[in-house]
Write a protein that holds these residues in place. Structure first.
Motif, PDB file in Angstrom:
ATOM      1  N   SER A  48      31.050  46.608  76.622  1.00  0.00           N
ATOM      2  CA  SER A  48      31.679  46.144  77.866  1.00  0.00           C
ATOM      3  C   SER A  48      31.463  44.645  78.050  1.00  0.00           C
ATOM      4  CB  SER A  48      31.107  46.910  79.060  1.00  0.00           C
ATOM      5  OG  SER A  48      31.352  48.295  78.940  1.00  0.00           O
ATOM      6  N   ILE A  49      30.252  44.190  77.751  1.00  0.00           N
ATOM      7  CA  ILE A  49      29.937  42.762  77.891  1.00  0.00           C
ATOM      8  C   ILE A  49      30.761  41.930  76.908  1.00  0.00           C
ATOM      9  CG2 ILE A  49      28.133  41.029  77.577  1.00  0.00           C
ATOM     10  CD1 ILE A  49      26.145  43.128  78.635  1.00  0.00           C
ATOM     11  N   SER A  50      30.896  42.436  75.672  1.00  0.00           N
ATOM     12  CA  SER A  50      31.666  41.685  74.666  1.00  0.00           C
ATOM     13  C   SER A  50      33.136  41.586  75.056  1.00  0.00           C
ATOM     14  CB  SER A  50      31.532  42.353  73.293  1.00  0.00           C
ATOM     15  OG  SER A  50      32.172  43.617  73.274  1.00  0.00           O
ATOM     16  N   ASP A  51      33.656  42.646  75.697  1.00  0.00           N
ATOM     17  CA  ASP A  51      35.042  42.628  76.169  1.00  0.00           C
ATOM     18  C   ASP A  51      35.220  41.602  77.281  1.00  0.00           C
ATOM     19  OD1 ASP A  51      37.721  43.665  76.123  1.00  0.00           O
ATOM     20  OD2 ASP A  51      37.269  44.689  77.998  1.00  0.00           O
ATOM     21  N   LEU A  52      34.244  41.553  78.191  1.00  0.00           N
ATOM     22  CA  LEU A  52      34.276  40.545  79.256  1.00  0.00           C
ATOM     23  C   LEU A  52      34.108  39.141  78.688  1.00  0.00           C
ATOM     24  CD1 LEU A  52      32.116  42.336  81.993  1.00  0.00           C
ATOM     25  CD2 LEU A  52      34.589  41.952  82.032  1.00  0.00           C
ATOM     26  N   PHE A  53      33.286  39.025  77.636  1.00  0.00           N
ATOM     27  CA  PHE A  53      33.084  37.731  76.979  1.00  0.00           C
ATOM     28  C   PHE A  53      34.395  37.183  76.432  1.00  0.00           C
ATOM     29  CE2 PHE A  53      32.577  35.596  72.860  1.00  0.00           C
ATOM     30  CZ  PHE A  53      31.834  34.482  73.219  1.00  0.00           C
ATOM     31  N   PHE A  54      35.163  38.068  75.770  1.00  0.00           N
ATOM     32  CA  PHE A  54      36.447  37.624  75.224  1.00  0.00           C
ATOM     33  C   PHE A  54      37.396  37.205  76.345  1.00  0.00           C
ATOM     34  CE2 PHE A  54      40.848  38.698  73.982  1.00  0.00           C
ATOM     35  CZ  PHE A  54      41.008  37.756  72.979  1.00  0.00           C
ATOM     36  N   GLY A  55      37.417  37.988  77.428  1.00  0.00           N
ATOM     37  CA  GLY A  55      38.258  37.624  78.558  1.00  0.00           C
ATOM     38  C   GLY A  55      37.868  36.281  79.147  1.00  0.00           C
ATOM     39  N   PHE A  56      36.565  36.024  79.205  1.00  0.00           N
ATOM     40  CA  PHE A  56      36.089  34.740  79.740  1.00  0.00           C
ATOM     41  C   PHE A  56      36.485  33.590  78.814  1.00  0.00           C
ATOM     42  CE2 PHE A  56      32.813  31.423  80.014  1.00  0.00           C
ATOM     43  CZ  PHE A  56      32.889  31.113  81.367  1.00  0.00           C
ATOM     44  N   MET A  57      36.286  33.775  77.505  1.00  0.00           N
ATOM     45  CA  MET A  57      36.541  32.712  76.538  1.00  0.00           C
ATOM     46  C   MET A  57      38.028  32.398  76.400  1.00  0.00           C
ATOM     47  SD  MET A  57      33.599  31.671  75.408  1.00  0.00           S
ATOM     48  CE  MET A  57      33.929  30.829  73.862  1.00  0.00           C
ATOM     49  N   CYS A  58      38.881  33.438  76.453  1.00  0.00           N
ATOM     50  CA  CYS A  58      40.293  33.247  76.134  1.00  0.00           C
ATOM     51  C   CYS A  58      41.231  33.338  77.324  1.00  0.00           C
ATOM     52  CB  CYS A  58      40.716  34.263  75.065  1.00  0.00           C
ATOM     53  SG  CYS A  58      40.095  33.836  73.431  1.00  0.00           S
ATOM     54  N   VAL A  59      40.700  33.669  78.495  1.00  0.00           N
ATOM     55  CA  VAL A  59      41.547  33.704  79.689  1.00  0.00           C
ATOM     56  C   VAL A  59      40.989  32.788  80.774  1.00  0.00           C
ATOM     57  CG1 VAL A  59      42.545  35.124  81.517  1.00  0.00           C
ATOM     58  CG2 VAL A  59      42.339  36.048  79.205  1.00  0.00           C
ATOM     59  N   VAL A  60      39.734  32.994  81.146  1.00  0.00           N
ATOM     60  CA  VAL A  60      39.141  32.245  82.257  1.00  0.00           C
ATOM     61  C   VAL A  60      39.030  30.759  81.924  1.00  0.00           C
ATOM     62  CG1 VAL A  60      37.125  31.973  83.732  1.00  0.00           C
ATOM     63  CG2 VAL A  60      37.896  34.264  83.104  1.00  0.00           C
ATOM     64  N   ILE A  61      38.449  30.446  80.766  1.00  0.00           N
ATOM     65  CA  ILE A  61      38.252  29.025  80.407  1.00  0.00           C
ATOM     66  C   ILE A  61      39.587  28.297  80.250  1.00  0.00           C
ATOM     67  CG2 ILE A  61      37.420  27.457  78.603  1.00  0.00           C
ATOM     68  CD1 ILE A  61      35.020  29.248  78.237  1.00  0.00           C
ATOM     69  N   PRO A  62      40.542  28.799  79.430  1.00  0.00           N
ATOM     70  CA  PRO A  62      41.830  28.098  79.328  1.00  0.00           C
ATOM     71  C   PRO A  62      42.560  27.992  80.664  1.00  0.00           C
ATOM     72  CG  PRO A  62      41.604  29.650  77.530  1.00  0.00           C
ATOM     73  CD  PRO A  62      40.479  29.930  78.478  1.00  0.00           C
ATOM     74  N   SER A  63      42.552  29.071  81.452  1.00  0.00           N
ATOM     75  CA  SER A  63      43.250  29.047  82.741  1.00  0.00           C
ATOM     76  C   SER A  63      42.640  28.024  83.685  1.00  0.00           C
ATOM     77  CB  SER A  63      43.205  30.438  83.390  1.00  0.00           C
ATOM     78  OG  SER A  63      43.819  31.401  82.576  1.00  0.00           O
ATOM     79  N   SER A  64      41.322  27.932  83.685  1.00  0.00           N
ATOM     80  CA  SER A  64      40.644  26.959  84.543  1.00  0.00           C
ATOM     81  C   SER A  64      40.975  25.532  84.121  1.00  0.00           C
ATOM     82  CB  SER A  64      39.130  27.185  84.496  1.00  0.00           C
ATOM     83  OG  SER A  64      38.793  28.491  84.940  1.00  0.00           O
ATOM     84  N   LEU A  65      40.950  25.286  82.817  1.00  0.00           N
ATOM     85  CA  LEU A  65      41.267  23.942  82.315  1.00  0.00           C
ATOM     86  C   LEU A  65      42.722  23.572  82.602  1.00  0.00           C
ATOM     87  CD1 LEU A  65      39.390  24.013  78.871  1.00  0.00           C
ATOM     88  CD2 LEU A  65      38.741  22.744  80.927  1.00  0.00           C
ATOM     89  N   ILE A  66      43.624  24.527  82.417  1.00  0.00           N
ATOM     90  CA  ILE A  66      45.043  24.278  82.698  1.00  0.00           C
ATOM     91  C   ILE A  66      45.249  23.972  84.175  1.00  0.00           C
ATOM     92  CG2 ILE A  66      47.322  25.360  82.803  1.00  0.00           C
ATOM     93  CD1 ILE A  66      46.526  26.909  80.242  1.00  0.00           C
ATOM     94  N   SER A  67      44.634  24.776  85.048  1.00  0.00           N
ATOM     95  CA  SER A  67      44.776  24.568  86.494  1.00  0.00           C
ATOM     96  C   SER A  67      44.238  23.199  86.901  1.00  0.00           C
ATOM     97  CB  SER A  67      44.030  25.666  87.258  1.00  0.00           C
ATOM     98  OG  SER A  67      44.546  26.942  86.950  1.00  0.00           O
ATOM     99  N   PHE A  68      43.054  22.850  86.402  1.00  0.00           N
ATOM    100  CA  PHE A  68      42.456  21.554  86.721  1.00  0.00           C
ATOM    101  C   PHE A  68      43.347  20.412  86.245  1.00  0.00           C
ATOM    102  CE2 PHE A  68      39.807  17.960  85.343  1.00  0.00           C
ATOM    103  CZ  PHE A  68      39.221  17.616  86.554  1.00  0.00           C
TER     104      PHE A  68
END
Length: 308
Positions: free
Chosen positions: A193-213
């Motif tokens: 479960s943690i590894s799945d969340l890790f992938f979501g963080f690395m490939c969704v949260v980080i890029p989305s945050s950088l794009i928004s900023f």
């Protein structure tokens, strides 16, 4: 509990019974897949052949078009074969391969949009330093980094999914959805479960945050520039914003659908919503960029109609 070793394939139950319509659906999807591949390939070739398009923004677009072909290829061949199948079964290796392709290519897409947003930020906010921060050589390294980052991020997560044993084999979709596959496991460890969340963080949260900023910074600068400069900025940024809005709407639905019970939605609606991004986006992208950006539009006209 069922014997987990007996599960050697999954059943994609969302196809239902389409009867004689399967040949019609097959023909339509085949033509659509060919159109996606041809349109994106033309734009890749145009960018490669036209030296006037050998600029950072267009090289990043070339990578985007290539990725659209990869995304479509990860869906359509299996989708077409299942259209003509009566059992709608897919073996574990093929299901896992499709999961890997969807995840990696999806990550590549968001990371590539991040690079494109940064390119527009430098061009609009620091035009005099553009050639210092962005060059074709640096873009080549960025593209390579995008693919390596996406692959390694997912492989770390997938290494915890691969050993899972399954006590069920029915997936209520027309493709192998990772969240639904994990739900079929006999047991899921906290690390999975943690590894799945890790992938979501690395490939969704980080890029989305950088794009928004990045786009917030761009819009802030646009408030204080001339009308001509503002119009130019809007012209180059609009296709990216439309693409991102489409992806985020889909990602929101996918997140809700995989974690909540949405069986009160009509089955056909759930099927359409679950695959619309894979059907429409690879076709919308080349037309949106190819027709909207003047330089690519002119190069396509010369390449297709003015060759002697």
């Amino acid at each position: 509990m069922e014997n987990s070793t007996e599960v050697v394939s999954f059943v994609l139950s969302a196809y239902g019974n389409i009867g004689n319509f399967k040949y019609l659906y097959f023909s339509i999807l085949l033509l659509w897949y060919i159109s996606v591949c041809v349109s994106n390939t033309i734009l890749v070739v145009v960018i490669y052949m036209d030296r006037g398009l050998h600029e950072p923004m267009y090289l990043l677009l070339g990578n985007l078009f290539m990725n659209e072909i990869c995304v479509s290829t990860s869906l359509y061949p299996l989708l077409l074969s299942q259209m003509l199948s009566d059992t709608h079964e897919v073996t574990l290796p093929w299901c896992f391969l499709q999961m890997c392709c969807f995840s990696i290519f999806g990550c590549v897409q968001l990371c590539n949009f991040t690079a494109m947003a940064y390119d527009r930020y430098v061009c609009i906010c620091h035009p005099l330093q553009y050639n210092v921060f962005m060059s074709n050589e640096k873009v080549g390294k960025i593209v390579l980094l995008v693919w390596i980052y996406s692959f390694t991020s997912y492989m770390f997560s997938f290494s915890f999914i691969l050993p899972l044993k399954f006590c069920g084999n029915v997936i209520d979709k027309v493709f192998c959805d990772q969240q639904l596959v994990i739900k079929l496991a006999c047991s899921v460890s906290a690390l999975t479960s943690i590894s799945d969340l890790f992938f979501g963080f690395m490939c969704v949260v980080i890029p989305s945050s950088l794009i928004s900023f990045t786009y917030i910074k761009i819009f802030w600068v646009c408030l204080n520039v001339s009308k001509e400069s503002k119009q130019k900025a809007i012209t180059t940024c609009t296709p990216q914003i439309v693409s991102l809005a489409n992806i985020f709407v889909y990602a929101t639905f996918l997140f809700v659908a995989s974690r909540l019970d949405i069986h009160y939605f009509p089955n056909k609606l759930r099927v359409i919503l679950s695959i619309y991004i894979h059907l429409l986006h690879p076709m919308i992208t080349p037309f949106m960029y190819g027709l909207y950006l003047p330089k690519i539009r002119q190069s396509c006209k010369r390449f297709l109609f003015d060759r002697k």
